[in-house]
Design a protein around this motif. Structure first.
Motif, PDB file in Angstrom:
ATOM      1  N   MET A 129      -7.573  -7.724   3.580  1.00  0.00           N
ATOM      2  CA  MET A 129      -6.898  -8.742   4.410  1.00  0.00           C
ATOM      3  C   MET A 129      -7.181 -10.154   3.908  1.00  0.00           C
ATOM      4  SD  MET A 129      -7.592  -7.273   8.233  1.00  0.00           S
ATOM      5  CE  MET A 129      -7.376  -5.534   8.584  1.00  0.00           C
ATOM      6  N   TYR A 169       0.575   4.176  -2.884  1.00  0.00           N
ATOM      7  CA  TYR A 169       0.252   5.593  -2.674  1.00  0.00           C
ATOM      8  C   TYR A 169       1.361   6.493  -3.220  1.00  0.00           C
ATOM      9  CZ  TYR A 169      -3.674   4.035   0.137  1.00  0.00           C
ATOM     10  OH  TYR A 169      -4.849   3.435   0.547  1.00  0.00           O
ATOM     11  N   GLY A 200      -8.005   1.975   8.285  1.00  0.00           N
ATOM     12  CA  GLY A 200      -7.477   1.866   6.913  1.00  0.00           C
ATOM     13  C   GLY A 200      -8.075   2.965   6.049  1.00  0.00           C
ATOM     14  N   CYS A 201      -7.793   4.221   6.433  1.00  0.00           N
ATOM     15  CA  CYS A 201      -8.456   5.370   5.776  1.00  0.00           C
ATOM     16  C   CYS A 201      -8.008   5.579   4.342  1.00  0.00           C
ATOM     17  CB  CYS A 201      -8.192   6.635   6.583  1.00  0.00           C
ATOM     18  SG  CYS A 201      -6.423   6.995   6.814  1.00  0.00           S
ATOM     19  N   GLY A 202      -6.765   5.158   4.008  1.00  0.00           N
ATOM     20  CA  GLY A 202      -6.257   5.403   2.661  1.00  0.00           C
ATOM     21  C   GLY A 202      -6.355   6.886   2.312  1.00  0.00           C
ATOM     22  N   ARG A 232      -4.774  -3.941  13.587  1.00  0.00           N
ATOM     23  CA  ARG A 232      -4.827  -5.188  14.375  1.00  0.00           C
ATOM     24  C   ARG A 232      -4.297  -4.987  15.786  1.00  0.00           C
ATOM     25  NH1 ARG A 232      -1.624  -8.368   9.829  1.00  0.00           N
ATOM     26  NH2 ARG A 232      -0.636  -6.321   9.925  1.00  0.00           N
ATOM     27  N   TYR A 273      -8.935   8.884  -3.658  1.00  0.00           N
ATOM     28  CA  TYR A 273      -9.433   7.696  -4.359  1.00  0.00           C
ATOM     29  C   TYR A 273     -10.421   7.010  -3.418  1.00  0.00           C
ATOM     30  CZ  TYR A 273      -9.904   3.429  -6.973  1.00  0.00           C
ATOM     31  OH  TYR A 273     -10.435   2.384  -7.692  1.00  0.00           O
ATOM     32  N   GLU A 274     -11.561   6.675  -3.955  1.00  0.00           N
ATOM     33  CA  GLU A 274     -12.644   6.152  -3.129  1.00  0.00           C
ATOM     34  C   GLU A 274     -12.929   4.694  -3.483  1.00  0.00           C
ATOM     35  OE1 GLU A 274     -13.890   7.313  -0.102  1.00  0.00           O
ATOM     36  OE2 GLU A 274     -13.550   9.128  -1.283  1.00  0.00           O
ATOM     37  N   TRP A 275     -12.728   3.804  -2.531  1.00  0.00           N
ATOM     38  CA  TRP A 275     -13.047   2.395  -2.768  1.00  0.00           C
ATOM     39  C   TRP A 275     -14.535   2.158  -2.520  1.00  0.00           C
ATOM     40  CZ3 TRP A 275      -9.633  -1.455  -4.391  1.00  0.00           C
ATOM     41  CH2 TRP A 275      -8.312  -1.039  -4.520  1.00  0.00           C
ATOM     42  N   SER A 319     -13.709  -1.280   2.898  1.00  0.00           N
ATOM     43  CA  SER A 319     -12.852  -2.160   2.098  1.00  0.00           C
ATOM     44  C   SER A 319     -11.479  -2.449   2.706  1.00  0.00           C
ATOM     45  CB  SER A 319     -12.691  -1.610   0.671  1.00  0.00           C
ATOM     46  OG  SER A 319     -12.569  -2.687  -0.240  1.00  0.00           O
ATOM     47  N   THR A 320     -11.324  -2.254   4.009  1.00  0.00           N
ATOM     48  CA  THR A 320     -10.050  -2.599   4.657  1.00  0.00           C
ATOM     49  C   THR A 320     -10.011  -4.092   4.988  1.00  0.00           C
ATOM     50  OG1 THR A 320      -9.759  -0.355   5.443  1.00  0.00           O
ATOM     51  CG2 THR A 320      -8.580  -2.073   6.657  1.00  0.00           C
ATOM     52  N   ALA A 369       0.003   2.350   6.139  1.00  0.00           N
ATOM     53  CA  ALA A 369       0.918   2.847   5.105  1.00  0.00           C
ATOM     54  C   ALA A 369       1.340   4.260   5.514  1.00  0.00           C
ATOM     55  CB  ALA A 369       0.219   2.873   3.748  1.00  0.00           C
ATOM     56  N   MET A 373      -0.802   3.537  12.027  1.00  0.00           N
ATOM     57  CA  MET A 373      -1.095   2.509  13.028  1.00  0.00           C
ATOM     58  C   MET A 373      -1.701   1.275  12.351  1.00  0.00           C
ATOM     59  SD  MET A 373      -3.488   3.136  16.369  1.00  0.00           S
ATOM     60  CE  MET A 373      -2.600   4.501  17.060  1.00  0.00           C
ATOM     61  N   ASP A 374      -1.367   0.124  12.884  1.00  0.00           N
ATOM     62  CA  ASP A 374      -1.937  -1.125  12.370  1.00  0.00           C
ATOM     63  C   ASP A 374      -3.265  -1.380  13.087  1.00  0.00           C
ATOM     64  OD1 ASP A 374      -2.557  -3.877  11.864  1.00  0.00           O
ATOM     65  OD2 ASP A 374      -0.452  -4.196  11.330  1.00  0.00           O
ATOM     66  N   ASP A 377      -3.979   4.279   9.300  1.00  0.00           N
ATOM     67  CA  ASP A 377      -3.602   3.422   8.181  1.00  0.00           C
ATOM     68  C   ASP A 377      -2.202   2.889   8.469  1.00  0.00           C
ATOM     69  OD1 ASP A 377      -4.875   3.296   5.056  1.00  0.00           O
ATOM     70  OD2 ASP A 377      -2.839   2.519   5.341  1.00  0.00           O
ATOM     71  N   TRP A 391       0.824  -1.207   0.000  1.00  0.00           N
ATOM     72  CA  TRP A 391       0.000   0.000   0.000  1.00  0.00           C
ATOM     73  C   TRP A 391       0.857   1.254   0.000  1.00  0.00           C
ATOM     74  CZ3 TRP A 391      -4.843  -0.123  -1.372  1.00  0.00           C
ATOM     75  CH2 TRP A 391      -5.540  -1.325  -1.263  1.00  0.00           C
TER      76      TRP A 391
HETATM   77  C1  LIG Z   1      -8.873  -0.940  -0.200  1.00  0.00           C
HETATM   78  S1  LIG Z   1      -8.069   0.358   0.640  1.00  0.00           S
HETATM   79  C2  LIG Z   1      -9.457   1.287   1.276  1.00  0.00           C
HETATM   80  C3  LIG Z   1      -9.076   2.711   1.594  1.00  0.00           C
HETATM   81  C4  LIG Z   1     -10.230   3.579   2.112  1.00  0.00           C
HETATM   82  N1  LIG Z   1     -10.857   3.001   3.291  1.00  0.00           N
HETATM   83  C5  LIG Z   1     -11.282   3.824   1.048  1.00  0.00           C
HETATM   84  O1  LIG Z   1     -12.437   3.467   1.262  1.00  0.00           O
HETATM   85  O2  LIG Z   1     -10.971   4.374  -0.006  1.00  0.00           O
HETATM   86  C6  LIG Z   1      -7.486  -0.492   2.102  1.00  0.00           C
HETATM   87  C7  LIG Z   1      -6.692   0.423   3.034  1.00  0.00           C
HETATM   88  O3  LIG Z   1      -6.533  -0.252   4.273  1.00  0.00           O
HETATM   89  C8  LIG Z   1      -5.201  -0.117   4.719  1.00  0.00           C
HETATM   90  N2  LIG Z   1      -4.947  -1.294   5.577  1.00  0.00           N
HETATM   91  C9  LIG Z   1      -5.014  -2.604   5.235  1.00  0.00           C
HETATM   92  N3  LIG Z   1      -4.740  -3.386   6.289  1.00  0.00           N
HETATM   93  C10 LIG Z   1      -4.514  -2.546   7.332  1.00  0.00           C
HETATM   94  C11 LIG Z   1      -4.181  -2.739   8.697  1.00  0.00           C
HETATM   95  N4  LIG Z   1      -3.984  -3.965   9.208  1.00  0.00           N
HETATM   96  N5  LIG Z   1      -4.027  -1.656   9.484  1.00  0.00           N
HETATM   97  C12 LIG Z   1      -4.207  -0.397   8.984  1.00  0.00           C
HETATM   98  N6  LIG Z   1      -4.491  -0.145   7.695  1.00  0.00           N
HETATM   99  C13 LIG Z   1      -4.653  -1.212   6.881  1.00  0.00           C
HETATM  100  C14 LIG Z   1      -4.376  -0.042   3.446  1.00  0.00           C
HETATM  101  O4  LIG Z   1      -3.130   0.591   3.648  1.00  0.00           O
HETATM  102  C15 LIG Z   1      -5.300   0.767   2.539  1.00  0.00           C
HETATM  103  O5  LIG Z   1      -5.062   2.143   2.699  1.00  0.00           O
END
Ligand SMILES: C[S@@+](CC[C@H](N)C(=O)[O-])C[C@H]1O[C@@H](n2cnc3c(N)ncnc32)[C@H](O)[C@@H]1O
Length: 213
Positions: free
Chosen positions: A136, A20, A67-69, A115, A37-39, A131-132, A91, A112-113, A89, A16
């Motif tokens: 996974m 970006y 996982g705000c992206g 999990r 970008y909007e998922w 979509s976070t 990343a 931050m992770d 997020d 990720w």
């Molecule tokens: C598919 S994108 C969705 C981004 C945003 N939520 C959107 O709707 O556009 C998934 C996002 O989740 C983040 N992500 C995935 N696993 C994660 C985790 N364990 N902790 C934090 N962020 C995570 C990725 O870095 C990525 O930015």
């Protein structure tokens, strides 16, 4: 057809972060600000559902974006008066870029992770995943591999830990409910309902609504 190795990569921050960085490089025009970008869904499509489930902004609920992206969701909710928001997020590039882009908003952006967060128990009113959880998952959906079960399990348990009693976890996914429901079900932790999100896209998405007991 998406290759399995590409799906595996989605569970890792390196993928990720690089994505970006490339996204910002590929932008035309102003390259100093990361575009959005909007998922899955635009804010307008999500809005009726958010209106149904979010507490009034007058209660100043603490909203956590998992996982705000580079989604504009935090800023869109801010414009409706939701100022108490934390967006995380794993990343680091996207967190730095969003912090700079939205420096004028009084919200928190944390690398931050999801999990293993550093939020206290029972400190969040609403947690939003768009979509976070999807990112996974790889392998068989009928019988997910051990690493998927472990990652998703840690993630869902962590959301349960940080939610206040009565707090909600909104999980927006493109995956079919019969695969996702068993991963989200926690009978002693929350109630679980399902909404279908029909927008302009050619197929429906699903919103799981978990209410913490
Ligand atoms: C598919 S994108 C969705 C981004 C945003 N939520 C959107 O709707 O556009 C998934 C996002 O989740 C983040 N992500 C995935 N696993 C994660 C985790 N364990 N902790 C934090 N962020 C995570 C990725 O870095 C990525 O930015």
């Amino acid at each position: 057809m998406v290759k399995e190795e590409d799906l595996v990569a989605l569970a890792h921050p390196e993928y990720w972060n690089e994505r970006y960085i490339l996204e910002q490089k590929a932008q035309n025009g102003d390259k100093s600000v990361l575009g959005a970008y909007e998922w899955l869904s635009t804010f307008e499509t999500l809005r009726p559902l958010l209106a149904k489930y979010l507490p009034s902004s007058s209660h100043n609920p603490h909203i956590l974006h998992l996982g705000c992206g580079n989604s504009s969701l935090t800023a869109d909710l801010y414009s409706l008066g939701y100022t108490n928001q934390t967006s995380i997020d794993f990343a680091p590039f996207v967190i730095d870029a969003m912090k700079a882009k939205y420096a004028s908003l009084d919200t928190r952006w944390l690398y931050m992770d999801a999990r293993h967060t550093s939020f206290p128990d029972a400190s969040i009113d609403v947690a939003i995943d768009k979509s976070t959880l999807d990112a996974m998952m790889h392998g068989s959906q009928w019988d997910p591999p051990d690493d998927v079960r472990e990652n998703v399990g840690k993630y869902v348990d962590e959301v349960g830990r940080v939610l206040k009693p009565g707090g909600q976890f909104l999980c927006i996914t493109y995956r079919q409910p019969h695969f996702i429901k068993p991963l989200l079900r926690r009978e002693k932790l929350w109630t679980l309902d399902l909404e279908v999100l029909s927008g302009s896209a050619s197929f429906d998405y699903f919103v799981f609504v978990m209410k913490r007991l």
